[in-house]
Enzyme design. Structure first.
Site, PDB file in Angstrom:
ATOM      1  N   ASP A   1       0.830  -1.192   0.000  1.00 21.76           N
ATOM      2  CA  ASP A   1       0.000   0.000   0.000  1.00 21.76           C
ATOM      3  C   ASP A   1       0.874   1.255   0.000  1.00 21.76           C
ATOM      4  O   ASP A   1       1.890   1.322   0.690  1.00 21.76           O
ATOM      5  CB  ASP A   1      -0.889  -0.024   1.253  1.00 21.76           C
ATOM      6  CG  ASP A   1      -1.878   1.103   1.307  1.00 21.76           C
ATOM      7  OD1 ASP A   1      -2.789   1.129   0.455  1.00 21.76           O
ATOM      8  OD2 ASP A   1      -1.760   1.961   2.206  1.00 21.76           O
TER       9      ASP A   1
ATOM     10  N   GLU B   1      14.668 -14.952  -0.785  1.00 23.71           N
ATOM     11  CA  GLU B   1      15.040 -16.114   0.016  1.00 23.71           C
ATOM     12  C   GLU B   1      13.997 -17.221  -0.072  1.00 23.71           C
ATOM     13  O   GLU B   1      14.241 -18.353   0.338  1.00 23.71           O
ATOM     14  CB  GLU B   1      15.207 -15.705   1.476  1.00 23.71           C
ATOM     15  CG  GLU B   1      16.340 -14.725   1.736  1.00 23.71           C
ATOM     16  CD  GLU B   1      16.364 -14.261   3.179  1.00 23.71           C
ATOM     17  OE1 GLU B   1      15.751 -14.965   4.024  1.00 23.71           O
ATOM     18  OE2 GLU B   1      16.966 -13.215   3.468  1.00 23.71           O
TER      19      GLU B   1
END
Length: 550
Positions: A210, A270
């Site tokens: 956002d 990751e």
């Protein structure tokens, strides 16, 4: 069973490129406990319906613990589920069910600000010398006691609120109850990255970030310059808001954000097959910001700005202009297009004034959206052709609308409950008194009605999504516009050895035009009745024609 064990999804790091993402506003999707508010169990119950549409992922608007002053976009615990929506077990069940149906899950992270009820802010405001005293944007007043500078809030008034304990102002780009975090503080960055990691470890497939360009402010708190009247528009804030009177150089869009986005991306990397889309809240330089944030392959995967969420009329020239502008501003980037979301007037109403056949118009808009170059966000109810609901002042919940009524009615008209069954209480949303009223005009468009009609907007979305999946050029291909005069819009999507010619009639009248010079094979399965007749193509009102160039 864990989300991982239930998943039938392949670990495709490129899944987001050309994906169709279905946005869910949890408060208004499905209520399962009769409190009038939608919940996570409701989303889980409706996942088979979502899967039947043929989308690739869902984006779930905030469900975190919150006082709900801005309905979840004011977070008081980033790692907790608000009791209105359920608990972590409900979230885990939703993830597992989505993955079992081949649907990825993206969640909405609000990192630019928190609620004033967040423990971080409570500690920060307690004194000028506590461990979190610098976690938010604090500043002394001017000598006369007025705010530090001229920055303004999107929700109206100054972006600064006086705190009597610290005898300082704190910054808020939105409500006074939504203080801005100070991301210049590396401890704040670490705390937010731990939030990111928490949800990734819980099994989410990505994030919608956002107000991504609001993360940093100018350390020197310089005043924003005035914006020339001819440059003002109402795409970021309504026209009645003086926020549009400034050029927002210093309160957002700061260059320091690039390094933080790299840190955020490194955490995502990751994990397998994670993606993020950033909301760029700026109508002045939104596409330039999107270009910066998606460059280099080390920040956001994709961004969307406000160009197609704006009230500007949708014309063939406008569509081509926006697509070209994005390509120029973000040559390394990837767009994510949306025509509607939880913050703007539903697009059938926004652009459909004076159009007699709104179903045909809704089908045309869906098809256009799904054939532009970029990924796609579909907002709940869009697949039903829902119009903007008319919400009476006494029923308003949105503080934005209450502030600027009646010139701007806020965002409640696009947030009313989803209509599932025209014969059921509250349209099948739930049995309790709903947090916003169900729009009577929506009931004839309920899922139950449209399921029974093969010519409905709902079935068109399904057909066209299936048609889109059959042609890789739509999801991942390049785009090249052809020279046509309005009301026609034509372009070619190309990927590998496939070239798909797309031609749209953006009018209420039947149009006949000359066919392109290439050899072509007409494509079927999209639901439109356009026809190739020798050297001409005839397109009924609000329709499309598609052919493979050979």
């Amino acid at each position: 069973m864990t989300a991982t064990e239930a998943s039938i999804l392949k670990a495709d790091r490129d899944w987001w490129r050309g994906a169709v993402i279905y946005q869910i506003y949890p408060r208004s999707y499905q209520d399962t406990n009769g409190d009038g508010v939608g919940d996570l169990k409701g989303i889980t119950a409706r996942l088979p319906y979502i899967a039947s549409l043929g989308v690739d992922a869902i984006w779930v608007s905030p469900f975190f613990t919150s006082p709900m002053k801005d309905f979840g976009y004011d977070v008081s615990d980033y790692k907790g589920i608000d009791a209105l929506f359920g608990d972590l077990a409900d979230f885990d069940a939703m993830i597992a069910q989505a993955h079992s149906l081949g649907i990825r899950v993206m969640i909405d992270l609000v990192l630019s600000h928190t609620s004033d009820q967040h423990p971080w802010f409570k500690e920060s405001r307690s004194s000028r010398f506590n461990p979190k005293s610098d976690w938010y944007v604090w500043a002394d007043s001017k000598p006369d006691g007025t705010p530090p500078n001229n920055w303004m809030s999107i929700f109206g008034g100054s972006a600064w609120q006086w705190d009597p304990t610290r005898l300082q102002y704190y910054m808020h780009n939105f409500l006074t109850s939504q203080p801005d975090l100070n991301l210049h503080n590396t401890e704040v960055q670490e705390a937010l990255l731990s939030v990111e990691r928490f949800w990734l470890e819980r099994g989410v497939d990505g994030f919608r970030l956002d107000t991504i360009n609001f993360y940093f402010h100018d350390k020197d708190l310089r005043d924003n310059p005035a914006l020339a009247p001819e440059r003002r528009n109402a795409n970021t804030a309504p026209a009645v808001n003086p926020y549009n009177y400034q050029e927002h150089l210093y309160d957002k869009n700061r260059p320091e954000n690039l390094e933080f986005l790299k840190r955020f991306r490194a955490v995502m990397n990751e994990f397998p097959a994670i993606a993020a889309v950033g909301e760029v809240g700026d109508s002045q330089i939104g596409l330039e910001i999107a270009g910066q944030y998606t460059s280099g392959g080390d920040k956001m995967h994709m961004c969307y700005a406000f160009e197609f969420l704006a009230p500007d009329p949708l014309t063939p020239a406008r569509v081509a202009e926006v697509q070209h502008d994005f390509e120029r501003a973000a040559p390394e980037g990837w767009a994510c297009w949306a025509f509607s979301n939880h913050d703007v007037v539903r697009h059938v109403s926004r652009w459909g004034q004076g159009i007699t056949d709104l179903d045909a118009y809704a089908k045309f808009l869906a098809s256009l959206l799904m054939t532009l170059r970029g990924s796609v966000c579909i907002y709940q109810g869009e697949e039903l052709g829902l119009t903007e609901a008319d919400v009476a002042f006494e029923d308003l919940q949105d503080p934005y609308g209450i502030q600027f009524w009646p010139d701007f009615k806020g965002r409640d008209g696009c947030r009313t409950p989803m209509v599932w069954d025209d014969k059921a209480v509250n349209g099948g949303f739930g049995e309790g008194r709903t947090w916003l009223p169900v729009a009577p005009a929506h009931l004839p468009r309920a899922v139950s009605v449209q399921e029974a009609d093969s010519a409905s907007v709902l079935h068109h979305y399904r057909r066209f999504l299936a048609f889109r999946r059959e042609h890789a050029a739509f999801a991942k291909g390049e785009i090249a516009f052809r020279a046509y005069e309005a009301p026609l819009l034509g372009f070619v999507r190309s990927h590998g050895n496939e070239q798909v010619f797309c031609l749209y009639n953006m009018s209420q009248d039947t149009v006949t035009t000359t066919r392109p010079p290439e050899q072509m094979e007409t494509l079927d399965g999209h639901g439109f009745q356009s026809a190739l007749n020798g050297e001409t193509i005839t397109l009924p009102a609000w329709s499309g024609f598609f052919a493979r160039l050979t």
